[in-house]
Every structure is written in structure tokens, then in C-alpha cells.
Design an enzyme around this catalytic site. Structure first.
Site, PDB file in Angstrom:
ATOM      1  N   GLU A   1     137.926 -11.273  -1.639  1.00 58.70           N
ATOM      2  CA  GLU A   1     136.795 -10.320  -2.389  1.00 58.70           C
ATOM      3  C   GLU A   1     136.008  -9.996  -1.516  1.00 58.70           C
ATOM      4  OE1 GLU A   1     136.444  -7.869  -4.015  1.00 58.70           O
ATOM      5  OE2 GLU A   1     135.767  -8.399  -6.148  1.00 58.70           O
ATOM      6  N   ASP A   2     135.196  -8.955  -1.507  1.00 58.33           N
ATOM      7  CA  ASP A   2     134.114  -8.382  -0.690  1.00 58.33           C
ATOM      8  C   ASP A   2     132.814  -9.174  -1.060  1.00 58.33           C
ATOM      9  OD1 ASP A   2     133.984  -6.918  -3.102  1.00 58.33           O
ATOM     10  OD2 ASP A   2     133.454  -5.048  -2.276  1.00 58.33           O
TER      11      ASP A   2
ATOM     12  N   GLY B   1     137.029  -2.312  -2.451  1.00 60.13           N
ATOM     13  CA  GLY B   1     136.018  -3.359  -1.905  1.00 60.13           C
ATOM     14  C   GLY B   1     136.279  -4.335  -0.582  1.00 60.13           C
TER      15      GLY B   1
ATOM     16  N   ASP C   1     130.806   0.165  -1.336  1.00 63.21           N
ATOM     17  CA  ASP C   1     130.324   1.554  -1.567  1.00 63.21           C
ATOM     18  C   ASP C   1     129.114   1.727  -2.606  1.00 63.21           C
ATOM     19  OD1 ASP C   1     131.847   0.974  -3.768  1.00 63.21           O
ATOM     20  OD2 ASP C   1     131.719   2.992  -4.339  1.00 63.21           O
TER      21      ASP C   1
ATOM     22  N   PHE D   1     121.228  -4.365  -3.705  1.00 67.18           N
ATOM     23  CA  PHE D   1     122.520  -3.627  -3.437  1.00 67.18           C
ATOM     24  C   PHE D   1     122.814  -3.509  -2.063  1.00 67.18           C
ATOM     25  CE2 PHE D   1     125.175  -0.118  -3.810  1.00 67.18           C
ATOM     26  CZ  PHE D   1     126.204  -0.454  -4.725  1.00 67.18           C
ATOM     27  N   VAL D   2     123.943  -3.647  -1.654  1.00 68.07           N
ATOM     28  CA  VAL D   2     124.389  -3.379  -0.182  1.00 68.07           C
ATOM     29  C   VAL D   2     125.530  -2.658  -0.185  1.00 68.07           C
ATOM     30  CG1 VAL D   2     123.688  -5.740   0.408  1.00 68.07           C
ATOM     31  CG2 VAL D   2     125.796  -5.813  -0.256  1.00 68.07           C
TER      32      VAL D   2
ATOM     33  N   ARG E   1     131.828   2.976   2.579  1.00 70.91           N
ATOM     34  CA  ARG E   1     132.864   1.956   2.849  1.00 70.91           C
ATOM     35  C   ARG E   1     133.328   1.707   4.328  1.00 70.91           C
ATOM     36  NH1 ARG E   1     134.807   0.129  -2.318  1.00 70.91           N
ATOM     37  NH2 ARG E   1     134.966   1.607  -4.001  1.00 70.91           N
TER      38      ARG E   1
ATOM     39  N   LYS F   1     126.059 -13.308  -4.033  1.00 70.10           N
ATOM     40  CA  LYS F   1     124.762 -12.957  -4.634  1.00 70.10           C
ATOM     41  C   LYS F   1     124.742 -13.949  -5.457  1.00 70.10           C
ATOM     42  CE  LYS F   1     124.466  -7.975  -4.202  1.00 70.10           C
ATOM     43  NZ  LYS F   1     124.495  -6.629  -5.227  1.00 70.10           N
TER      44      LYS F   1
ATOM     45  N   ASP G   1     129.113 -11.230  -7.247  1.00 73.06           N
ATOM     46  CA  ASP G   1     127.849 -10.769  -7.883  1.00 73.06           C
ATOM     47  C   ASP G   1     127.660 -11.341  -9.142  1.00 73.06           C
ATOM     48  OD1 ASP G   1     125.477  -8.538  -7.621  1.00 73.06           O
ATOM     49  OD2 ASP G   1     126.625  -7.459  -9.350  1.00 73.06           O
TER      50      ASP G   1
HETATM   51  P1  IMP Z   1     131.112  -8.863 -10.026  1.00 71.23           P
HETATM   52  O1  IMP Z   1     132.184  -8.924 -10.931  1.00 71.23           O
HETATM   53  O2  IMP Z   1     129.751  -8.527 -10.939  1.00 71.23           O
HETATM   54  O3  IMP Z   1     130.835 -10.240  -9.245  1.00 71.23           O
HETATM   55  O4  IMP Z   1     131.126  -7.940  -9.031  1.00 71.23           O
HETATM   56  C1  IMP Z   1     132.191  -7.683  -8.153  1.00 71.23           C
HETATM   57  C2  IMP Z   1     132.499  -6.138  -7.805  1.00 71.23           C
HETATM   58  O5  IMP Z   1     131.067  -5.388  -7.984  1.00 71.23           O
HETATM   59  C3  IMP Z   1     132.560  -6.216  -6.303  1.00 71.23           C
HETATM   60  O6  IMP Z   1     134.081  -6.285  -6.028  1.00 71.23           O
HETATM   61  C4  IMP Z   1     132.070  -5.063  -5.663  1.00 71.23           C
HETATM   62  O7  IMP Z   1     132.940  -4.027  -5.787  1.00 71.23           O
HETATM   63  C5  IMP Z   1     130.911  -4.590  -6.970  1.00 71.23           C
HETATM   64  N1  IMP Z   1     129.417  -4.801  -6.136  1.00 71.23           N
HETATM   65  C6  IMP Z   1     128.806  -5.991  -6.643  1.00 71.23           C
HETATM   66  N2  IMP Z   1     127.553  -5.887  -5.955  1.00 71.23           N
HETATM   67  C7  IMP Z   1     127.885  -4.835  -5.119  1.00 71.23           C
HETATM   68  C8  IMP Z   1     126.761  -4.355  -4.064  1.00 71.23           C
HETATM   69  O8  IMP Z   1     125.798  -4.854  -3.767  1.00 71.23           O
HETATM   70  N3  IMP Z   1     127.125  -3.227  -3.461  1.00 71.23           N
HETATM   71  C9  IMP Z   1     128.362  -2.618  -3.867  1.00 71.23           C
HETATM   72  N4  IMP Z   1     129.208  -3.027  -4.661  1.00 71.23           N
HETATM   73  C10 IMP Z   1     128.912  -4.336  -5.322  1.00 71.23           C
END
Ligand code: IMP
Length: 179
Positions: free
Chosen positions: A103-104, A49, A163, A156-157, A169, A135, A107
Site C-alpha cells: 500500500e502507498d 495509490g 493523488d 496531505f502528500v 500520481r 502517518k 493514514d
Molecule cells: P486510510 O484508510 O485512511 O489509512 O487511507 C488509505 C488511503 O487513503 C490511501 O491508500 C490513499 O489512497 C489515501 N490517502 C491517505 N492519506 C493520503 C495523502 O496524504 N495523500 C493522498 N492520498 C492519501
């Protein structure tokens, strides 16, 4: 950018433009230029990402930087699986180093919590997290990034590295799902 995009039969509308991303990335790099000092950090990008954000961010640094990547997996479709797998590269050592964890998006927070813990366990002297999107309403475990580009709602984005089941991507702007 003004047109919606369709991926796997779902519609996404324009949300953050490439111009906004560039401006904010350059601002973040300027802030980082001020905190990094004389040490040479490792800019550690989280695959897949963070590919575009990482490459744009490091080009705006005015300090020397080493570059590394690792891969994590936690997402399937639009849902987080709740478990984070980290693929640690054989040739990556962070002992005694300042790591810029790039990191992108944050979440649930699980990925960055797991990575920060792993980096400290492997002897990193300092970990600074830099995320393009945050988020906060989606958080399952507490995590506050040190540097953040945009705070966004819990939807979701895709685009600019992010992706939906492998697609989106390569888009230069960010799009939000149409519910
Ligand atoms: P987390 O561990 O839940 O914080 O999520 C991190 C990973 O989930 C990110 O590096 C993304 O790859 C993926 N992710 C979380 N939200 C989104 C979204 O809205 N779109 C696409 N990928 C997401």
C-alpha cells in the site's frame, strides 16, 4: 524535484525525493528477501495509490512472486470518507497463501484494517503489510504496518502514486501540501 507543484490550485512543496524513495524501497525489498523464505507469496497491490511503489518493490525482490491488484476507495479530495469499499477481483484466490499487502500510505488505518480482515476471512495463511508512508498521528483505528518506508507528519502528500482528486500520481517524487 526542487520546485513546488500546483494541482487544482493548491501548492505542494518537495518532501521526499525519488532518490530517497528508491533507496528506501530497495532496503525494504532486502528486508523482505530475508523474511519470505521458500514459499511464493502474492504481492497484492492496492490500486490506484500503490502502482509505482508496488512495481518498484517487486522488481527488487530476489524470490519468486505472484502479482495481483485490488481496488479500494475511501478518499475524496483531502478527506477520508470513513468507509472502505473493496473491489475483490473474480480471479483472485488467497487461500493458504502468504500475501504481501502493498500500500502507498497508512493514514486513518481503515483501509489496511479492512483489507487484512478480508484476506484472513478469505483464508490467507499469512498477511504481511508493506507501506511506503505511515502517518501515525492520523490513525483512527489501530494499525501497525509490518514494513514501513517513511514515517511522516499528518499532512496531505501527493506524488509517486498518491493523488489529489486524480492528479499527481505520475510525479516521481513526493510533495507535501502547503497549508
Ligand atoms: P486510510 O484508510 O485512511 O489509512 O487511507 C488509505 C488511503 O487513503 C490511501 O491508500 C490513499 O489512497 C489515501 N490517502 C491517505 N492519506 C493520503 C495523502 O496524504 N495523500 C493522498 N492520498 C492519501
Amino acid at each position: 524535484m526542487s520546485q513546488p507543484v500546483e494541482l487544482h490550485g493548491r501548492l505542494f512543496h518537495p518532501f521526499i525525493s525519488d532518490t530517497q524513495i528508491t533507496e528506501r524501497t530497495n532496503e525494504l525489498a532486502t528486508e523482505l528477501n530475508e523474511v519470505v523464505g521458500l514459499e511464493t507469496p502474492i504481492a497484492l497491490g492496492v490500486l490506484n495509490g500503490a502502482i509505482l511503489f508496488h512495481s518498484d518493490l517487486i522488481r527488487a525482490f530476489s524470490f519468486d512472486v505472484e502479482v495481483a491488484y485490488l481496488r479500494t476507495r475511501s478518499y475524496s479530495g483531502m478527506k477520508s470518507s470513513g468507509k472502505v469499499d473493496i473491489e475483490w477481483p473474480d480471479d483472485l484466490s488467497v487461500t493458504g497463501r502468504h500475501v504481501l499487502l502493498v500500500e502507498d500510505i497508512v493514514d486513518s488505518g481503515r483501509t489496511l484494517v479492512a483489507l487484512t480482515k478480508e484476506l484472513h476471512e478469505r483464508g490467507a495463511a499469512r498477511v504481511t503489510s508493506v507501506v511506503l508512508l505511515d502517518k501515525p498521528a492520523a490513525r483512527v483505528v489501530p494499525f501497525k504496518p509490518d514494513f514501513m518506508g517513511f514515517e511522516i507528519p499528518n499532512a496531505f502528500v501527493i506524488g509517486y502514486g498518491l493523488d489529489f482528486d486524480g492528479l499527481g500520481r505520475n510525479l516521481s517524487s513526493i510533495y507535501q501540501v502547503v497549508e
